[in-house]
Design an enzyme around this catalytic site. Sequence first.
Site, mmCIF file in Angstrom:
data_model
loop_
_atom_site.group_PDB
_atom_site.id
_atom_site.type_symbol
_atom_site.label_atom_id
_atom_site.label_comp_id
_atom_site.label_asym_id
_atom_site.label_seq_id
_atom_site.Cartn_x
_atom_site.Cartn_y
_atom_site.Cartn_z
ATOM 1 N N HIS A 150 0.835 -1.201 0.000
ATOM 2 C CA HIS A 150 0.000 0.000 0.000
ATOM 3 C C HIS A 150 0.873 1.256 0.000
ATOM 4 C CE1 HIS A 150 -3.287 -2.748 1.141
ATOM 5 N NE2 HIS A 150 -4.085 -1.796 0.680
ATOM 6 N N LYS A 154 -0.641 4.965 4.441
ATOM 7 C CA LYS A 154 -1.564 4.040 5.114
ATOM 8 C C LYS A 154 -1.132 3.846 6.569
ATOM 9 C CE LYS A 154 -3.933 -0.394 4.588
ATOM 10 N NZ LYS A 154 -5.246 0.254 4.789
#
Length: 261
Positions: A150, A154
Amino acid sequence: MSVCDVVIMGARGRMGSTLINLIRAGQDYRLVAVVERPGNEEGLSALGCLVDTDLSRVLPKVPGAVVIDFTSPACSVAVATAAAAHGNPVVIGTTGLSPDQTAVLERVAVTGRVFWAPNMSVGINVLLSVLPDLVRKLGPAYNLEIMEIHHNKKADSPSGTAIKLGQCLARAAGRDFEAAKTCCREGIIGPRTVEEIGIQALRGGDVVGDHTVYFFGPGERIEVTHRAQSRDTLARGALRAAAWLPGQAPGRLYGMPDMLG
């Protein structure tokens, strides 16, 4: 299909702005209100809808509108509680909820219409429906591992989707996920156990979300990968849930499997 009225939480966030752009570009949804943190709401009046910093002030003015929330675990729990109290359906895509926070959503869903999914992608949820068949057919000789990637903003790790994938694998293999999951390997840890399910996380750049499930077997391996190339994928899933949820009865916490059948 009738037009679905929508309230967006966190209008300036990555998912909030994506949802607003999709709503304004189509004809099936109507943006009736946005909510932002104090000091962050300036300029949002150009959207032509209600703008506020307090959801409880908004909800009495938009009866029946569906609230969509991709903010933070604590905020999402408060949003679900407020929406249910006012009779508004709520769709939550926030990840990183604790077991206690998830339990609150389940309690709220007894009297309110609440939909929660850690990943709103239709593709990921179809993948969750086919993985158990692979686990059963390949059998215990195949080691189960998950890798997720990600963007560098995040906050939670492993991702909610990776956890959902791990839970899916564990159920199919007849294992306790909490006992089987391994999220870190460092030092002289010894050979990999047969029961464990590894989950590893990478963070960097602007990756929307990549998830790969590995089946490592004797002399071969199978890799099943899902890549979200745009947040539009997640936003479209949330909007689809927003159109579906008002037709459902309160009494349980709904998710993507319920909507997809």
